[in-house]
Design a protein around this motif. Structure first.
Motif, mmCIF file in Angstrom:
data_model
loop_
_atom_site.group_PDB
_atom_site.id
_atom_site.type_symbol
_atom_site.label_atom_id
_atom_site.label_comp_id
_atom_site.label_asym_id
_atom_site.label_seq_id
_atom_site.Cartn_x
_atom_site.Cartn_y
_atom_site.Cartn_z
ATOM 1 N N GLU A 745 34.256 27.402 -1.433
ATOM 2 C CA GLU A 745 34.618 27.152 -0.037
ATOM 3 C C GLU A 745 35.031 28.460 0.654
ATOM 4 O O GLU A 745 34.612 28.747 1.775
ATOM 5 N N MET A 746 35.835 29.260 -0.031
ATOM 6 C CA MET A 746 36.313 30.499 0.563
ATOM 7 C C MET A 746 35.174 31.508 0.739
ATOM 8 O O MET A 746 35.086 32.194 1.744
ATOM 9 N N ASN A 747 34.277 31.571 -0.270
ATOM 10 C CA ASN A 747 33.126 32.481 -0.147
ATOM 11 C C ASN A 747 32.286 32.125 1.071
ATOM 12 O O ASN A 747 31.876 32.985 1.839
ATOM 13 N N GLU A 748 32.052 30.819 1.205
ATOM 14 C CA GLU A 748 31.222 30.385 2.330
ATOM 15 C C GLU A 748 31.917 30.679 3.656
ATOM 16 O O GLU A 748 31.288 31.102 4.622
ATOM 17 N N THR A 749 33.231 30.450 3.673
ATOM 18 C CA THR A 749 33.976 30.687 4.918
ATOM 19 C C THR A 749 33.975 32.176 5.246
ATOM 20 O O THR A 749 33.778 32.568 6.402
ATOM 21 N N ALA A 750 34.165 33.000 4.226
ATOM 22 C CA ALA A 750 34.161 34.446 4.452
ATOM 23 C C ALA A 750 32.816 34.874 5.024
ATOM 24 O O ALA A 750 32.739 35.654 5.985
ATOM 25 N N ASN A 751 31.755 34.330 4.457
ATOM 26 C CA ASN A 751 30.411 34.672 4.941
ATOM 27 C C ASN A 751 30.276 34.331 6.422
ATOM 28 O O ASN A 751 29.744 35.108 7.212
ATOM 29 N N ILE A 752 30.801 33.175 6.795
ATOM 30 C CA ILE A 752 30.697 32.764 8.200
ATOM 31 C C ILE A 752 31.489 33.723 9.083
ATOM 32 O O ILE A 752 30.984 34.236 10.091
ATOM 33 N N LEU A 753 32.731 33.994 8.708
ATOM 34 C CA LEU A 753 33.577 34.833 9.555
ATOM 35 C C LEU A 753 33.014 36.259 9.647
ATOM 36 O O LEU A 753 33.201 36.933 10.652
ATOM 37 N N ASN A 754 32.321 36.693 8.617
ATOM 38 C CA ASN A 754 31.781 38.056 8.636
ATOM 39 C C ASN A 754 30.459 38.171 9.385
ATOM 40 O O ASN A 754 30.039 39.272 9.716
ATOM 41 N N HIS A 755 29.774 37.054 9.571
ATOM 42 C CA HIS A 755 28.446 37.157 10.184
ATOM 43 C C HIS A 755 28.283 36.420 11.506
ATOM 44 O O HIS A 755 27.325 36.679 12.233
ATOM 45 N N ALA A 756 29.158 35.483 11.809
ATOM 46 C CA ALA A 756 28.962 34.692 13.038
ATOM 47 C C ALA A 756 29.164 35.576 14.268
ATOM 48 O O ALA A 756 29.934 36.533 14.240
ATOM 49 N N THR A 757 28.444 35.223 15.334
ATOM 50 C CA THR A 757 28.604 35.943 16.606
ATOM 51 C C THR A 757 28.899 34.913 17.688
ATOM 52 O O THR A 757 28.872 33.700 17.441
ATOM 53 N N THR A 758 29.100 35.408 18.878
ATOM 54 C CA THR A 758 29.390 34.516 19.997
ATOM 55 C C THR A 758 28.222 33.563 20.290
ATOM 56 O O THR A 758 28.390 32.540 20.924
ATOM 57 N N ARG A 759 27.027 33.917 19.793
ATOM 58 C CA ARG A 759 25.853 33.057 20.027
ATOM 59 C C ARG A 759 25.576 32.134 18.840
ATOM 60 O O ARG A 759 24.560 31.447 18.804
ATOM 61 N N SER A 760 26.468 32.140 17.866
ATOM 62 C CA SER A 760 26.218 31.283 16.693
ATOM 63 C C SER A 760 26.809 29.883 16.903
ATOM 64 O O SER A 760 27.708 29.705 17.727
ATOM 65 N N LEU A 761 26.293 28.946 16.128
ATOM 66 C CA LEU A 761 26.870 27.598 16.094
ATOM 67 C C LEU A 761 27.462 27.412 14.696
ATOM 68 O O LEU A 761 26.767 27.575 13.694
ATOM 69 N N VAL A 762 28.770 27.130 14.661
ATOM 70 C CA VAL A 762 29.457 27.022 13.373
ATOM 71 C C VAL A 762 29.955 25.592 13.197
ATOM 72 O O VAL A 762 30.640 25.057 14.078
ATOM 73 N N LEU A 763 29.586 24.998 12.077
ATOM 74 C CA LEU A 763 29.989 23.615 11.817
ATOM 75 C C LEU A 763 30.813 23.585 10.540
ATOM 76 O O LEU A 763 30.291 23.880 9.458
ATOM 77 N N LEU A 764 32.088 23.300 10.685
ATOM 78 C CA LEU A 764 32.980 23.345 9.526
ATOM 79 C C LEU A 764 33.499 21.947 9.231
ATOM 80 O O LEU A 764 34.039 21.284 10.110
ATOM 81 N N ASP A 765 33.318 21.532 8.009
ATOM 82 C CA ASP A 765 33.780 20.201 7.617
ATOM 83 C C ASP A 765 34.821 20.388 6.523
ATOM 84 O O ASP A 765 34.468 20.793 5.422
ATOM 85 N N GLU A 766 36.045 20.173 6.861
ATOM 86 C CA GLU A 766 37.112 20.268 5.860
ATOM 87 C C GLU A 766 37.233 21.663 5.266
ATOM 88 O O GLU A 766 36.558 21.983 4.287
ATOM 89 N N ILE A 767 38.072 22.458 5.856
ATOM 90 C CA ILE A 767 38.357 23.745 5.206
ATOM 91 C C ILE A 767 39.744 23.686 4.621
ATOM 92 O O ILE A 767 40.657 23.145 5.234
ATOM 93 N N GLY A 768 39.926 24.219 3.455
ATOM 94 C CA GLY A 768 41.252 24.365 2.865
ATOM 95 C C GLY A 768 41.702 23.149 2.077
ATOM 96 O O GLY A 768 42.860 23.043 1.711
ATOM 97 N N ARG A 769 40.775 22.234 1.773
ATOM 98 C CA ARG A 769 41.199 21.036 1.053
ATOM 99 C C ARG A 769 41.319 21.260 -0.453
ATOM 100 O O ARG A 769 41.934 20.479 -1.148
ATOM 101 N N GLY A 770 40.675 22.352 -0.904
ATOM 102 C CA GLY A 770 40.652 22.556 -2.356
ATOM 103 C C GLY A 770 41.875 23.260 -2.903
ATOM 104 O O GLY A 770 41.896 23.650 -4.052
ATOM 105 N N THR A 771 42.897 23.448 -2.083
ATOM 106 C CA THR A 771 44.089 24.129 -2.588
ATOM 107 C C THR A 771 45.334 23.358 -2.142
ATOM 108 O O THR A 771 45.230 22.273 -1.569
#
Ligand SMILES: Nc1ncnc2c1ncn2[C@@H]1O[C@H](COP(=O)(O)OP(=O)(O)OP(=O)(O)O)[C@@H](O)[C@H]1O
Length: 882
Positions: A745-771
């Motif tokens: 989950e964290m790897n995927e989230t890091a990837n999103i935060l490092n690559h998303a731009t203002t023109r991206s569409l980000v869909l997050l379903d449940e972040i932080g549930r695994g801890t």
């Protein structure tokens, strides 16, 4: 490589009864002639399995026999190999070689076919055998080995520090593309999109030619190459700039690569040249007709990473990996195999070019509005076979007469197609309006040459019509006359001899004979020569009969050869037109995709989305395209979406605003409802199974479909073009890499935060549930805040952490939405409606009660909840610290 080389420890047979199973250890001088030849051929292809024709079988010996018997679960036996004694052997019937080879290739092996190239009965000494075909996972042409609905890609990769080049080809359809980039992550994503059957990689490793099967690792493969594919390690020289460039120039008879768009893309050129060299090396017999090489840039398309493709279930479902239930399943209304493959390609590589998207939309619209045209087009398309692959087989010399007939039938439909769309206005239909006369002539010629229902085998005659070739017709007439003479012989001889049950028969060993029952043997004329005695009959020949027979047999061989030559010449003529046929096939495939999408749009009530250069995502009454089709009509609850601020609110303003804004979540909800600008980030709350994930995916799929050019399941949609879609959905342990749920989950989230731009569409379903809850909540909060303020990507964040609703009170570009439920005394009714506002209840405890948790536990849980809620005013605390 074949596992055979590695898996089998080279050991000499311990005694003379153990068959030899390693060509490297056997004393070759003591092998009989045929085995010596086998070993010589095997030496040339140490990394492939060698299937060697012996009579009616393809046999494998030594280490290959062991591998083949293990992989295909066939009996491992042995054969006498000369003075050395017995040799391990496994064989398959020659007529079933394709089936067995398919299984071996699917398992990641390369297979070399060494066939008999002369008639065994005419051979003097050892029958002449030659390698007629080398099959590797990425170089298949045979119809039975390929999946009609998807491309079979061979890829080649070059890596130089952080830069990479990637070329890929589908030799069955001729597609050949190349690109280069500077982010290795993009290379991984491109490979995941293509799912190549085989990847060529240059290395100076000692074991060149080795074919690593999926999952096999090698220190020579860099980390960015996904282990799920087959890798063939190649020599670096063919991937060098000089060699690769001159190979491409030579192939396309060019002086510069400018026209191919890759003169200034050295890594793309190196990859493409390396790929060509491999084809030349493995396809010696079959000159594969490739289309002109095209260059592209990864960022010219909507980037959908592998995770997102998986989460959005584009080609298969997450749960069980089936096609049924995927987006492709829901959208595919194509009528041809070519169209089916094109739709898959389009969905895996949506556009960002507005003009390109609108051109596709215009065609769909025309077909939506013109029902008669749409229906007739679909009918006609159904009669067109796989022109791309048929042409490939013709060009590479593997097509049979049935293939050419299918091709001719399809080509002769093209003028009808052109006629049908003669008045069409949209670009993809106009592309069908012109059929080059040469194609009509070719179809007519094939029809005039080949008989109506030709046999599969092309060397056994019966292919060519009368009137095509004088010599053929004359020889056929002679053979027919001789056959007639034989047919009459029975009647004539019965009359002459007075033996009523005299018969003329034929068998492979003796040829023609006259059969007479033994009781009449005394009436046999003197010129009859007895050939065979059976229990009840005697068989005779006569000199005249044998003379006719010899004439028939030799003429028939000549006839078959002549027919074969006429056929091959015709096949070559088709191959010469490969480029023209394939250009038109591409147009047919595109029209087919759009016609299918138009049909779908009509049947499912889709609308044409307005594609705009801005950032807005406005969907009125959107639906999930797959879930909707899985539910009874009218059951799906449509929901609207508004995202992407259009005002010029910059981050400074939004921070100032947030400081002044009202603090508690209820008030902030009111705030967001009153706001006229669309939020960038939506916090979506709602009980389990209320429909959060479904809504999230629905928005992603609508955006992706729109950028594919399709109409979308909504009443209205206005969509700005996205550069990337990211998703983070569900929590699954990645057992393969040994990563925990939370780390994935964290790897995927890091990837999103490092690559998303203002023109991206980000869909997050449940972040932080695994801890731990508070760690999870803190991370979720910080991630949401970062996306809304620093990146300003358009985001939907589904969560069970209601505390996140407070964000909307701090940031003007954040809004709260909830999926509503109706609470009855002893049950919850899911309304599946997304409405403004944050849910203040999870119904988790409710669900526990319904599931039968003891009353004391429920009561205590409520008390704990009350305590937690008292301390959960995060926004106040954060603000006080500012
Ligand atoms: N808009 C809708 N109309 C009709 N049915 C829907 C709708 N949205 C979801 N559903 C149904 O509800 C089921 C549950 O939806 P979903 O998985 O999206 O819930 P969820 O809120 O994400 O649950 P959880 O929080 O447990 O992950 C879906 O399988 C679907 O059948």
């Amino acid at each position: 490589m074949t596992a055979s080389d590695d898996d089998i420890q080279p050991t000499e047979p311990s005694n003379s009864t153990t068959p030899h199973s390693d060509t490297r250890l056997v004393d070759r001088s003591k092998l009989s002639k045929m085995y010596q030849h086998y070993v010589e051929v095997k030496d040339k292809y140490p990394h492939a399995l060698l299937l060697y024709r012996v009579g009616d079988f393809f046999e494998t010996f030594f280490q290959d026999a062991v591998t083949v018997s293990r992989e295909l679960e066939l009996v491992l036996t042995s054969k006498h190999g000369g003075e050395v004694g017995r040799v391990a052997m496994t064989g398959v019937p020659h007529h079933a070689w394709e089936r067995y080879t398919t299984q071996l290739v699917e398992k990641g092996y390369a297979v070399v076919i060494c066939d008999q190239v002369e008639d065994a009965s005419e051979a003097v000494g050892l029958v002449r055998r030659e390698v007629t075909r080398i099959l590797t996972p990425g170089t298949l042409l045979e119809e039975g080995m390929l999946k009609a609905s998807r491309n079979n890609y061979l890829a080649a990769v070059v890596i130089a520090a952080n830069h990479w080049g990637l070329a890929y080809a589908d030799i069955s359809t001729g597609e050949f593309l190349t690109t280069q980039g500077s982010d290795l992550e993009h290379l991984t994503q491109e490979l995941m999109r293509l799912q190549p059957s085989e990847v060529l990689f240059p290395t100076n490793a000692p074991d060149l030619g080795i074919l690593l099967r999926p999952g096999e690792t090698s220190p020579n493969l860099p980390q960015c190459l996904p282990p799920a594919f087959c890798y063939c390690l190649r020599s670096q020289s063919s991937f060098s700039q000089g060699e690769a460039r001159s190979r491409l120039l030579q192939k396309y008879k060019l002086r510069s690569l400018e026209g191919l768009g890759c003169e200034h893309l050295p890594l793309a050129v190196r990859a493409a040249g390396g790929l060509l060299e491999y084809l030349e090396d493995t396809q010696k017999e079959n000159q594969v007709p490739l289309q002109l090489l095209r260059s592209y840039t990864v960022t010219d398309y909507l980037i959908v990473d592998h995770q997102t493709r998986r989460n959005l279930e584009i080609t298969q479902t997450v749960r069980d990996g089936t096609f049924h239930g995927s987006l492709l399943w829901a959208l595919d209304r194509t009528s041809t195999a070519m169209g089916g493959r094109a739709l898959r390609r389009w969905l895996l590589q949506p556009l960002i070019d507005i003009k390109g998207i609108r051109a596709r939309q215009d065609t769909i619209q025309e077909l939506v509005e013109n029902t008669a045209l749409r229906q007739e087009l679909r009918q006609l398309l159904k009669q067109i076979y796989d022109l791309e692959r048929l042409t490939g087989r013709a060009g590479s010399g593997t097509a049979n007469a049935k293939d050419l007939m299918a091709l001719a039938d399809s080509l002769s439909r093209l003028p009808e197609l052109a006629e049908l769309v003669v008045e069409a206005n949209s670009p993809f239909l106009k592309a069908l309006q012109k059929v080059q006369p040469v194609l009509e002539e070719l179809a007519a010629k094939i029809h005039a040459h080949i008989v109506e229902a030709p046999p599969i085998h092309i060397k056994e005659g019966g292919l060519i019509r009368a009137g095509v070739n004088n010599l053929l017709d004359e020889s056929k007439a002679t053979v027919e006359a001789d056959q007639q003479w034989i047919a009459n012989l029975e009647v004539d001889e019965r009359a002459k001899t007075g033996i009523p049950n005299l018969k003329v028969g034929f068998n492979k060993t003796f040829g023609y004979y006259i059969s007479i029952s033994r009781t009449k043997a005394d009436q046999v004329p003197a010129n009859y020569i007895r050939k065979q005695t059976l229990t009840n009959e005697e068989r005779y020949i006569t000199p005249e009969l044998k003379e006719r027979e010899a004439r028939i047999l030799s003429a028939r061989d000549d006839l078959n050869q002549l027919e074969y030559e006429i056929f091959v010449a015709l096949r070559e003529e088709v191959g010469a037109q490969a480029e023209i046929i394939r250009n038109l096939s591409r147009a047919v495939a595109a029209a087919d995709v759009l016609c299918g999408l138009a049909e779908l749009a009509v049947n499912q009530g889709y609308c044409r989305p307005e594609i705009v250069p801005g950032r807005e995502i406005e969907i009125v009454e959107g639906r999930h395209p797959v879930v909707e089709q899985s539910l009874p009509a009218g059951f799906f609850v449509p929901n609207s979406t508004q995202l992407g601020q259009q005002s010029t609110v910059n981050s400074q303003q939004s921070t100032v605003n947030s400081q002044q804004s009202i603090v508690n979540s209820q008030q902030s909800t009111v705030n967001s409802q009153q706001s006229t600008v669309n939020p960038d980030l939506i916090i979506l709350t709602g009980p389990n199974a209320s429909g959060k994930s479904c809504y999230l995916r629905q928005v992603g799929l609508i955006q992706l479909m729109a950028q594919t050019g399709s109409f979308v399941p909504a009443r209205f949609a206005k969509l700005g073009v996205c550069d990337r879609i990211f998703t983070r959905v569900g929590a699954v342990d990645d057992l393969a890499t040994g990563q925990s749920t939370f780390m994935v989950e964290m790897n995927e989230t890091a990837n999103i935060l490092n690559h998303a731009t203002t023109r991206s569409l980000v869909l997050l379903d449940e972040i932080g549930r695994g801890t731990a809850t508070f760690d999870g909540l803190s991370i979720a909060w910080a991630v949401a805040e970062y996306l809304a303020t620093d990146i300003k990507a358009r985001t939907i964040f589904a969560t069970h952490y209601h505390e996140l609703n407070e964000l909307a009170g701090m940031l003007t570009n954040v809004a709260n939405y909830q999926v509503t439920v109706k609470e009855l005394p002893d049950q919850i009714i899911f309304l599946h409606q997304v409405q403004p506002g944050g849910a203040d209840k999870s119904y988790g405890i409710e669900a526990g009660r319904l599931a039968g948790l003891p009353a004391v536990v429920i009561k205590r849980a409520k008390q704990v909840m009350g305590q937690i809620e008292k301390h959960s005013k995060i926004a106040i605390g954060l603000r006080e610290n500012l």
